[in-house]
Design a protein around this motif. Structure first.
Motif, PDB file in Angstrom:
ATOM      1  N   LEU A 294      36.688  41.313  44.159  1.00  0.00           N
ATOM      2  CA  LEU A 294      37.725  41.365  43.124  1.00  0.00           C
ATOM      3  C   LEU A 294      37.970  39.968  42.553  1.00  0.00           C
ATOM      4  CD1 LEU A 294      40.369  43.662  44.896  1.00  0.00           C
ATOM      5  CD2 LEU A 294      38.550  44.322  43.328  1.00  0.00           C
ATOM      6  N   ASP A 295      37.213  38.964  43.055  1.00  0.00           N
ATOM      7  CA  ASP A 295      37.446  37.588  42.594  1.00  0.00           C
ATOM      8  C   ASP A 295      36.135  36.884  42.253  1.00  0.00           C
ATOM      9  OD1 ASP A 295      36.408  37.255  45.107  1.00  0.00           O
ATOM     10  OD2 ASP A 295      38.253  36.497  46.016  1.00  0.00           O
ATOM     11  N   GLU A 296      35.275  37.612  41.565  1.00  0.00           N
ATOM     12  CA  GLU A 296      33.995  37.064  41.088  1.00  0.00           C
ATOM     13  C   GLU A 296      33.149  36.482  42.211  1.00  0.00           C
ATOM     14  OE1 GLU A 296      34.850  34.510  37.763  1.00  0.00           O
ATOM     15  OE2 GLU A 296      35.404  36.247  36.527  1.00  0.00           O
ATOM     16  N   GLY A 297      33.229  37.084  43.377  1.00  0.00           N
ATOM     17  CA  GLY A 297      32.331  36.714  44.460  1.00  0.00           C
ATOM     18  C   GLY A 297      32.860  35.695  45.454  1.00  0.00           C
ATOM     19  N   LYS A 298      34.105  35.270  45.292  1.00  0.00           N
ATOM     20  CA  LYS A 298      34.662  34.324  46.278  1.00  0.00           C
ATOM     21  C   LYS A 298      34.842  35.029  47.610  1.00  0.00           C
ATOM     22  CE  LYS A 298      37.350  31.732  42.917  1.00  0.00           C
ATOM     23  NZ  LYS A 298      37.173  32.787  41.952  1.00  0.00           N
ATOM     24  N   THR A 299      35.344  36.251  47.566  1.00  0.00           N
ATOM     25  CA  THR A 299      35.432  37.044  48.796  1.00  0.00           C
ATOM     26  C   THR A 299      34.812  38.416  48.549  1.00  0.00           C
ATOM     27  OG1 THR A 299      37.659  37.678  48.110  1.00  0.00           O
ATOM     28  CG2 THR A 299      37.503  35.991  49.809  1.00  0.00           C
ATOM     29  N   TRP A 300      34.093  38.874  49.553  1.00  0.00           N
ATOM     30  CA  TRP A 300      33.411  40.172  49.439  1.00  0.00           C
ATOM     31  C   TRP A 300      33.979  41.165  50.452  1.00  0.00           C
ATOM     32  CZ3 TRP A 300      30.071  41.479  45.636  1.00  0.00           C
ATOM     33  CH2 TRP A 300      29.486  40.446  44.876  1.00  0.00           C
ATOM     34  N   HIS A 301      33.957  42.426  50.066  1.00  0.00           N
ATOM     35  CA  HIS A 301      34.377  43.517  50.940  1.00  0.00           C
ATOM     36  C   HIS A 301      33.196  44.477  51.072  1.00  0.00           C
ATOM     37  CE1 HIS A 301      38.597  42.248  50.316  1.00  0.00           C
ATOM     38  NE2 HIS A 301      38.150  41.939  49.111  1.00  0.00           N
ATOM     39  N   ILE A 302      33.155  45.190  52.191  1.00  0.00           N
ATOM     40  CA  ILE A 302      32.046  46.131  52.402  1.00  0.00           C
ATOM     41  C   ILE A 302      32.570  47.556  52.268  1.00  0.00           C
ATOM     42  CG2 ILE A 302      30.299  46.908  54.050  1.00  0.00           C
ATOM     43  CD1 ILE A 302      30.441  44.056  55.272  1.00  0.00           C
ATOM     44  N   GLU A 334      45.983  42.480  36.495  1.00  0.00           N
ATOM     45  CA  GLU A 334      44.648  42.967  36.111  1.00  0.00           C
ATOM     46  C   GLU A 334      43.670  42.488  37.166  1.00  0.00           C
ATOM     47  OE1 GLU A 334      43.886  42.898  31.486  1.00  0.00           O
ATOM     48  OE2 GLU A 334      43.020  41.190  32.540  1.00  0.00           O
ATOM     49  N   VAL A 335      42.579  43.207  37.274  1.00  0.00           N
ATOM     50  CA  VAL A 335      41.547  42.736  38.186  1.00  0.00           C
ATOM     51  C   VAL A 335      40.190  43.264  37.707  1.00  0.00           C
ATOM     52  CG1 VAL A 335      41.742  44.633  39.871  1.00  0.00           C
ATOM     53  CG2 VAL A 335      41.081  42.354  40.645  1.00  0.00           C
ATOM     54  N   GLU A 336      39.134  42.469  37.929  1.00  0.00           N
ATOM     55  CA  GLU A 336      37.786  42.952  37.611  1.00  0.00           C
ATOM     56  C   GLU A 336      37.041  43.192  38.909  1.00  0.00           C
ATOM     57  OE1 GLU A 336      35.000  42.011  33.982  1.00  0.00           O
ATOM     58  OE2 GLU A 336      34.424  40.666  35.601  1.00  0.00           O
ATOM     59  N   ILE A 337      36.571  44.418  39.073  1.00  0.00           N
ATOM     60  CA  ILE A 337      35.838  44.791  40.285  1.00  0.00           C
ATOM     61  C   ILE A 337      34.344  44.611  40.019  1.00  0.00           C
ATOM     62  CG2 ILE A 337      35.520  46.618  42.016  1.00  0.00           C
ATOM     63  CD1 ILE A 337      37.815  48.138  40.403  1.00  0.00           C
ATOM     64  N   TRP A 338      33.647  43.987  40.953  1.00  0.00           N
ATOM     65  CA  TRP A 338      32.186  43.885  40.876  1.00  0.00           C
ATOM     66  C   TRP A 338      31.594  44.649  42.056  1.00  0.00           C
ATOM     67  CZ3 TRP A 338      30.575  38.059  40.002  1.00  0.00           C
ATOM     68  CH2 TRP A 338      31.138  37.599  38.788  1.00  0.00           C
ATOM     69  N   CYS A 339      30.458  45.254  41.807  1.00  0.00           N
ATOM     70  CA  CYS A 339      29.814  46.054  42.840  1.00  0.00           C
ATOM     71  C   CYS A 339      28.316  45.807  42.836  1.00  0.00           C
ATOM     72  CB  CYS A 339      30.140  47.507  42.525  1.00  0.00           C
ATOM     73  SG  CYS A 339      29.060  48.710  43.212  1.00  0.00           S
ATOM     74  N   LYS A 340      27.736  45.687  44.019  1.00  0.00           N
ATOM     75  CA  LYS A 340      26.276  45.592  44.163  1.00  0.00           C
ATOM     76  C   LYS A 340      25.862  46.284  45.446  1.00  0.00           C
ATOM     77  CE  LYS A 340      26.302  41.013  46.377  1.00  0.00           C
ATOM     78  NZ  LYS A 340      25.766  41.003  47.739  1.00  0.00           N
ATOM     79  N   ALA A 341      24.670  46.830  45.434  1.00  0.00           N
ATOM     80  CA  ALA A 341      24.159  47.511  46.621  1.00  0.00           C
ATOM     81  C   ALA A 341      22.962  46.761  47.179  1.00  0.00           C
ATOM     82  CB  ALA A 341      23.752  48.937  46.268  1.00  0.00           C
ATOM     83  N   VAL A 342      22.681  47.000  48.462  1.00  0.00           N
ATOM     84  CA  VAL A 342      21.527  46.410  49.141  1.00  0.00           C
ATOM     85  C   VAL A 342      20.734  47.573  49.748  1.00  0.00           C
ATOM     86  CG1 VAL A 342      20.778  44.801  50.948  1.00  0.00           C
ATOM     87  CG2 VAL A 342      22.939  44.384  49.726  1.00  0.00           C
ATOM     88  N   ASP A 343      19.403  47.549  49.556  1.00  0.00           N
ATOM     89  CA  ASP A 343      18.604  48.644  50.126  1.00  0.00           C
ATOM     90  C   ASP A 343      17.880  48.203  51.398  1.00  0.00           C
ATOM     91  OD1 ASP A 343      16.192  47.398  49.482  1.00  0.00           O
ATOM     92  OD2 ASP A 343      15.713  48.735  47.814  1.00  0.00           O
ATOM     93  N   SER A 344      17.153  49.142  52.007  1.00  0.00           N
ATOM     94  CA  SER A 344      16.532  48.902  53.309  1.00  0.00           C
ATOM     95  C   SER A 344      15.389  47.888  53.246  1.00  0.00           C
ATOM     96  CB  SER A 344      16.064  50.220  53.921  1.00  0.00           C
ATOM     97  OG  SER A 344      15.541  51.087  52.930  1.00  0.00           O
ATOM     98  N   CYS A 345      14.973  47.457  52.059  1.00  0.00           N
ATOM     99  CA  CYS A 345      14.040  46.315  51.953  1.00  0.00           C
ATOM    100  C   CYS A 345      14.823  45.027  51.724  1.00  0.00           C
ATOM    101  CB  CYS A 345      13.075  46.514  50.784  1.00  0.00           C
ATOM    102  SG  CYS A 345      11.843  47.769  51.062  1.00  0.00           S
ATOM    103  N   LYS A 371      36.862  46.430  34.738  1.00  0.00           N
ATOM    104  CA  LYS A 371      38.143  45.719  34.639  1.00  0.00           C
ATOM    105  C   LYS A 371      39.262  46.758  34.538  1.00  0.00           C
ATOM    106  CE  LYS A 371      38.295  41.644  32.303  1.00  0.00           C
ATOM    107  NZ  LYS A 371      38.277  40.833  31.086  1.00  0.00           N
ATOM    108  N   ILE A 372      40.255  46.612  35.399  1.00  0.00           N
ATOM    109  CA  ILE A 372      41.353  47.590  35.414  1.00  0.00           C
ATOM    110  C   ILE A 372      42.709  46.881  35.313  1.00  0.00           C
ATOM    111  CG2 ILE A 372      40.104  49.353  36.716  1.00  0.00           C
ATOM    112  CD1 ILE A 372      41.647  48.303  39.229  1.00  0.00           C
ATOM    113  N   LYS A 373      43.727  47.660  34.939  1.00  0.00           N
ATOM    114  CA  LYS A 373      45.097  47.138  34.927  1.00  0.00           C
ATOM    115  C   LYS A 373      45.797  47.674  36.177  1.00  0.00           C
ATOM    116  CE  LYS A 373      45.542  46.588  29.984  1.00  0.00           C
ATOM    117  NZ  LYS A 373      44.206  47.087  29.570  1.00  0.00           N
TER     118      LYS A 373
END
Ligand code: MTE
Ligand code: MO
Length: 376
Positions: A294-302, A334-345, A371-373
């Motif tokens: 939620l902070d452009e990659g400073k902290t990540w959640h799983i 407001e907050v912008e959510i970023w999402c990325k996935a990792v696969d088995s390779c 981006k949400i309010k």
């Protein structure tokens, strides 16, 4: 009007184009179920839906250079052992609309829902090929072509091809499907037979299958040679040489946030917001993790991976549905959510679209950003 006989579609399918029909549902609806209901499954047609009589239907199988042509009726096909797989199908242009924001591209304006997950049943292509003597030991013939029964104005049919290893490999799981989620394949999705090439771009999963050709060469179809290929950001229509890039087969890892939607006002509950989405990777790889920030990659959640098939890589064909409950600071409006996935390779998604932009808007798998309010 060649489209006059097209089937009636569910009103939740929002068309990007009417003739030919191309449509996707809303993200919120998409992430509701691990198996996408047939009537809600995205539709990508290049041509009118052909009307096919199941009683007179024939599938031709030709092996180039050798007199080994076979013809199968629907009943003939159903006599082979029935195979079932759960596989996600995705258009190589899924999420194109986001890439378009960097710079315009040519292609349908797909949101994140040109994807669906279904259970497909039918005949293994491998079993059919074995009957005409084409096996894993085949050395000369390198490609398997699929021709649809849908025709353009010049009477050319939709067609594509895949490399032969995928067709004959014991773990390839290519199926000539006559059922989608336990019922005959609906007209929009290829009735009566569609080839399901799991892990591979939607474009190779030919619907209304009329003919299979085992060949030394790739299909010469427009969709194989001059479309569904990826290029450098430096290439555009005026300097493209389509022969310089291979056709897209296995798709790269992708994910999307389905809930909340861009611009949505989200109620914060005890300091948390709830998210939902999907992730998937081509080539039979499994999603091992989905990361959110939620902070452009400073902290990540799983994220928690809620729904996943049990099949192991490289035969993990189905997508993963995920969810997360993330803390938001009380002062945030407001907050912008970023999402990325990792696969088995351990392959993951690129951060930004700028560096993967291509003029056809395919392989559009950069981090998904919403981006949400906040209502708190
Ligand atoms: N097969 C035929 N015969 N004609 C088509 O237009 N479109 C392809 C593929 N197979 C197509 C086809 C593309 S680009 C995609 S993404 C998928 O079908 C879409 O499958 P669906 O409509 O069942 O979701
Ligand atoms: Mo597609």
């Amino acid at each position: 009007d060649p489209y006059a006989k097209d089937p009636i579609r569910h009103s939740a399918l929002k068309p990007a184009n009417m003739k030919p029909f191309n449509a996707e549902i809303s993200p919120a609806l998409l992430c509701e179920s691990f198996i996408t209901p047939n009537e809600l499954f995205y539709v990508r047609n290049h041509l009118p839906v052909p009307e096919i009589n199941p009683h007179s239907y024939e599938l031709e199988l030709e092996v180039e250079g050798i007199d080994r042509t076979a013809v199968f009726s629907l009943d003939d096909l159903k006599k082979f052992p029935k195979a079932t797989i759960t596989a996600t199908l995705m258009c190589a242009g899924n999420r194109r609309a986001e890439m378009k924001k960097v710079k315009t591209v040519k292609g349908l304006d797909w949101g994140p829902c040109a994807i669906g997950n279904a259970t497909w049943s039918g005949v293994r292509l491998r079993d059919l090929l074995k009957q005409v003597g084409v096996t894993e030991d085949e050395e000369i013939l390198k490609h398997v072509h699929f021709e649809g029964l849908d025709l353009d104005v010049t009477a050319t049919q939709y067609a594509a091809s895949i490399p032969i290893w995928k067709a004959v490999d014991r773990r390839g799981d290519v199926i000539l499907a006559y059922e989608m989620n336990g019922v005959p394949i609906p007209p929009d999705h290829g009735y009566p037979i569609r080839v399901v090439v799991p892990g591979v771009a939607g474009a190779r999963n030919v619907k209304w299958l009329g003919k299979i050709v085992v060949s030394e060469k790739e299909s010469t179809s427009h969709w194989q040679q001059n479309d569904y290929k990826g290029f450098s950001p430096s290439i555009d229509y005026d300097n493209v040489d389509f022969s310089k890039a291979p056709s897209i087969q296995e798709l790269p890892v992708i994910s999307a946030i389905c809930k909340p939607l861009e611009g949505e006002v989200v109620k914060v509950e005890n300091g948390y917001i709830n998210l939902k989405g999907y992730a998937w990777s081509g080539g039979g790889q499994q999603i091992i993790r989905v990361d959110l920030t939620l902070d452009e990659g400073k902290t990540w959640h799983i994220a928690s991976l809620d729904a996943q098939d049990t099949a192991l890589p490289p035969q993990h064909w189905a997508w993963t549905l995920w969810s997360a409950k993330l803390p938001v600071a009380p002062e945030f409006k407001e907050v912008e959510i970023w999402c990325k996935a990792v696969d088995s390779c351990y392959n993951t998604q690129p951060e930004r679209f700028e560096n993967i932009w291509n003029f056809r808007g395919v392989l559009s798998n950069a981090y998904h950003r919403v981006k949400i309010k906040l209502n708190q």
